[in-house]
Structure formats: C-alpha cells, structure tokens
Scaffold this active site. Structure first.
Site, PDB file in Angstrom:
ATOM      1  CB  THR A  44      -2.620  11.825  -2.249  1.00  0.00           C
ATOM      2  OG1 THR A  44      -2.063  10.528  -1.797  1.00  0.00           O
ATOM      3  CG2 THR A  44      -3.667  11.635  -2.764  1.00  0.00           C
ATOM      4  CE1 TYR A 101      -3.227   1.422   0.068  1.00  0.00           C
ATOM      5  CE2 TYR A 101      -2.243   0.479  -2.085  1.00  0.00           C
ATOM      6  CZ  TYR A 101      -3.054   1.234  -1.195  1.00  0.00           C
ATOM      7  OH  TYR A 101      -3.858   2.334  -1.902  1.00  0.00           O
ATOM      8  CE  LYS A 157      -6.823   0.861  -0.709  1.00  0.00           C
ATOM      9  NZ  LYS A 157      -7.822   1.531  -0.338  1.00  0.00           N
ATOM     10  CG  ASN A 212     -10.824   8.247  -0.033  1.00  0.00           C
ATOM     11  OD1 ASN A 212     -10.227   7.545  -1.034  1.00  0.00           O
ATOM     12  ND2 ASN A 212     -10.596   9.223   0.841  1.00  0.00           N
TER      13      ASN A 212
END
Length: 235
Positions: A176, A141, A145, A72
């Site tokens: 978050t 990013y 991923k 994670n």
C-alpha cells in the site's frame, strides 16, 4: 445472512479498497474515507466525536441495520525518539485516536447494535507489529495494534453467547502507499530479506482473509487472530 450489510472503515485505498472490491458482490456495503463518494462516507477519525457520527451515518445509509463491521482505518506516521516533546506526544495521541480509540468506539456501538439484532461480526485489521513490535519511530503504531488485538479477544470472550463474533487480522508489510514509504525509508530490498516468502503481501490477499472472517469462519473461531506476513513473524 444471504446478503448482509457491511460497514468498512478506511476503504478509499490500499487494503480497505481491496476489501470493498472483494466483499461488494456478496453484501450491501458502505465504506469510509477522508472524502465522500457514492459508496463512501467522509469522516476524520482524528476528531473527537467523529466515530459515533460516522456509525450513525453508516447505519442510516444501510437502512438501520449493520451485520458486519470491518475496522480498517489507520495511519502509519513516525514519532522519532529525539523529536520535540510536544510533537512526539501529538503523534502518539493522533495515532492512538485513529488506530485504536475510533475502532473501539465503533466496536462498542456495533456490539450494542448486534446484541439488539441477534448477533453480528467485527473484523479488526491489526498488524504484525502487535506481536513483533515496529521500528524505533513507531512505538505508538505497535502499541495501538497490540491494543486492537487485545480488544478483539475481549469482545470475543465477552459477547460470544449473544452472537457477537470478533476476529483480528495481522498483516505484515502490504503493498500500500504506507508500506511503500516505509520500505523506502528502511532500505527497500534489504528489508525483504526478513520475509521468507520473499515479497510483501498484496492487499487482495488480506481482503481474502477478511472475506473468510466475514462469511465463512465458523462461530467457534471467534477471538482468533490470523497472521498474513509471509512468515516474517510466526507465533
């Protein structure tokens, strides 16, 4: 496995903390963050060599056996197109090192460990960006991923016969600290108009999908990629 041993990276806040809270009553669990705690090991995954040391420490804390790895840990940092060349490249290298390379190192060690111990599960927290892409400042990013999803499928295809199962989960925006900053920078409520559900996901929702992959997903699901994005991207 009545009470498996689980190692969760990036567990100090957000989705990782929710995962620990959801799994801890059914497993012996050790987490990871940039600072240590009673149930958390410290490591900076941007540093070369940190991931193998972290795996060894987690293995020791869990008595020499890990049954499930949850990758994670990640960062969401911008790399603007018009930034200085060196800064842009450094942002790419840092993001890929933390979000993909460290996860690959841990997955490699997990696969070898699982094969020697009769099997195990890997759950990778990827992102909607793996399929949809991301903002102009976040090529790196999305690329990381996307690589995580491809890695998950490759592990699933390569080692299913040896009892190694792999799943990827692709959240969209999740409430978050990283998502808060991004929402503010991209227009806040206007961005929510792109989510048919009308809200971002709660970390507990992502943690519930992780729980399913860890405990209940049947072996024939190995290689699956599960979306949790409020229908903001459907495949």
């Amino acid at each position: 496995m009545t009470r498996p041993n689980i190692f969760v990276t990036g567990s100090s806040r957000g989705i990782g903390a929710a995962i620990v809270a959801r799994l801890s009553d059914r497993a012996a669990l050790i987490g990871h963050g940039t600072s240590a705690a009673a149930d958390r090991l410290a490591a900076d995954l941007a540093e070369a060599g940190a991931a193998p040391k972290l795996w060894a420490a987690a293995l020791e804390r869990l008595g020499g056996r890990i049954d499930i790895l949850v990758n994670n840990a990640g960062v969401f940092e911008s790399a603007p197109l018009d930034g200085e060349d060196a800064e842009w490249l450094a942002a790419w290298e840092r993001t890929l090192r933390i979000n993909l390379t460290a996860a690959a190192e841990l997955s490699r060690l997990a696969v070898r460990h699982f094969i020697a111990h009769g099997g195990g599960r890997i759950v990778n927290i990827a992102s909607r960006a793996a399929y949809r892409g991301d903002s102009p400042a976040h090529w790196h990013y999305a690329a990381a991923k996307g690589g995580m999803v491809a890695m998950t499928k490759t592990i699933a295809r390569g080692y299913a016969a040896e009892g190694v199962l792999a799943f990827a989960i692709c959240p969209g925006f999740t409430m978050t600290g990283m998502a808060d900053d991004y929402l503010a920078s991209r227009g806040g409520d206007r961005l929510l108009q792109d989510i048919p559900l009308g809200r971002v996901a709660d970390p507990a929702e992502v943690a519930e999908v992780v729980r399913f992959c860890c405990f209940d997903a049947p072996p024939s699901m190995t290689g699956a990629v599960l979306d949790i994005n409020g229908a903001s991207y459907v495949r």
